[in-house]
Enzyme design. Sequence first.
Site, PDB file in Angstrom:
ATOM      1  N   HIS A  78       0.638  -1.448   0.113  1.00 45.47           N
ATOM      2  CA  HIS A  78       0.022   0.014   0.057  1.00 45.47           C
ATOM      3  C   HIS A  78       0.855   1.412  -0.103  1.00 45.47           C
ATOM      4  O   HIS A  78       0.270   2.229  -0.199  1.00 45.47           O
ATOM      5  CB  HIS A  78      -0.840   0.160   1.143  1.00 45.47           C
ATOM      6  CG  HIS A  78      -1.785  -1.247   1.459  1.00 45.47           C
ATOM      7  ND1 HIS A  78      -2.292  -1.945   0.353  1.00 45.47           N
ATOM      8  CD2 HIS A  78      -2.031  -1.919   2.616  1.00 45.47           C
ATOM      9  CE1 HIS A  78      -2.973  -2.716   0.984  1.00 45.47           C
ATOM     10  NE2 HIS A  78      -2.922  -2.921   2.331  1.00 45.47           N
ATOM     11  N   ASP A 233       3.165  -8.855   1.140  1.00 45.45           N
ATOM     12  CA  ASP A 233       3.883  -9.669   2.359  1.00 45.45           C
ATOM     13  C   ASP A 233       2.908 -10.782   2.676  1.00 45.45           C
ATOM     14  O   ASP A 233       3.395 -11.952   2.732  1.00 45.45           O
ATOM     15  CB  ASP A 233       4.019  -8.632   3.577  1.00 45.45           C
ATOM     16  CG  ASP A 233       2.674  -7.784   3.875  1.00 45.45           C
ATOM     17  OD1 ASP A 233       1.804  -8.055   3.071  1.00 45.45           O
ATOM     18  OD2 ASP A 233       2.947  -6.793   4.770  1.00 45.45           O
TER      19      ASP A 233
END
EC number: 2.7.1.17
Length: 479
Positions: A78, A233
Amino acid sequence: MYIGLDLGTSGLKGIVIDDNQTILAEANAALTVSRPHDGWSEQAPADWIAAVEDVMGALASKVDMSGVRAIGLSGQMHGATLLDAAGEVLRPCILWNDTRSAVEAAAMDANPLFRDLTGNIVFPGFTAPKLEWVKNNEPDTFMKVAKVLLPKDYLRYFLTGEYVAEMSDAAGTSWLDTGARDWSDTLLAATDLGREHMPRLVEGSEASGNVRAELASKWGLPANVVVAGGGGDNAASAVGVGVVKSGDAFVSLGTSGVLFAASDSYQPDAASAVHTFCHALPDTWHQMGVILAAADAMNWFAKVLGQKPAALTGALGDLQAPSRALFLPYLGGERTPHNDAKIRASFLHLDHNADQHTMVRAVLEGVTHAVKDSFDALTSTGTKIERLLAVGGGSKSDYWVQAIATSLGMPVHLPVAGDFGGAFGAARLGMMAATGAGAEIATLPTIERTIDPVPELKGDFDAAHQRYQNAYKALKGLN
């Protein structure tokens, strides 16, 4: 050999694996976060590059890097890394946990096209509202933006000179048509950007470029080392733990909590605050429930008591039916299914008999109820969860894992000790990109043991979960 690099918020980790996926070496470099104002969270991309230099240098001192065939990337999602036409960084990267763009996110989320095309709520932590904030508050910077990169993709730019992103990370920007696995020109236009501002897209297991010759020479790499697309991730961690097929899922009891389920179809439900993203492998998606305080809730309570979390949980004995005491673990708000940044934690229904054990159990049970909320949200969309692994520090508590197993009504498998995180998943993606192998190399880890539910307590946990949900509604009315 294959290298995995995982760019986290607090540090960058690198590992080297061989063809048998045995870890040969690892190295870490710490990172710090800048918080110049309330709700702000930033990092300097130059610090990421310094960390890569340190980690790669350390790995080169431990193993002969001449046999490396590929590098895979994993990273925090993000973040908005803004570059000008010359590829220079325009300002510090605005990170995933930065909330300054809450107003912009709410305005974008009010446009139904965003949920329709991305399959997700526009959260303040996502990338697109950050660009809206820059446009509204730093217009001179916004006018200079030529490329927007996610954090790990800025590392890729350093390594290869290429502007490339992959599907799992791009799905967290609010610009990706998640079902079509492509940038949405409509959503980009809604934020006064175009496809030219975006990196090209590849799948996580595809090659995205090659390591630049001068870096290869510095680190002792052979020529033309492939850099794989990699993954965000959680998607990379799922590849690391082998959760790549429909029906497989893991629950991570780390600082935050994640319930991650792989899916072979796109089945969003934005209103539930479930994240529906592309997986790091082709033609695969995933759904994810996010709990903002999982092991963090236990760590907080242990700190209040001046004790160690493991000592508190280890003293609980066998699983018991939940007591009347409740703990709502919203220390910093909650994501799934409430999307509520303002709600805060609470103990409820304490009486004269409540002691330390009662309250420790209430904390573990509160997070368990939050996992159940995410489980119900995911399965209500048709996502299959047939096999569930537990990872993270909280999974060392048998009491906690058995509470989750009982609440969900399914066994929970505990893998053997090992590194199955983002760096390992990234290295596996590098292996896929270099060899042409597919998901078959992302095998599940060896299971050390399985913790079964306690059937006679299932009804008690169901009743406690209903009281937990009612307590949230009451607490929501007070906030």
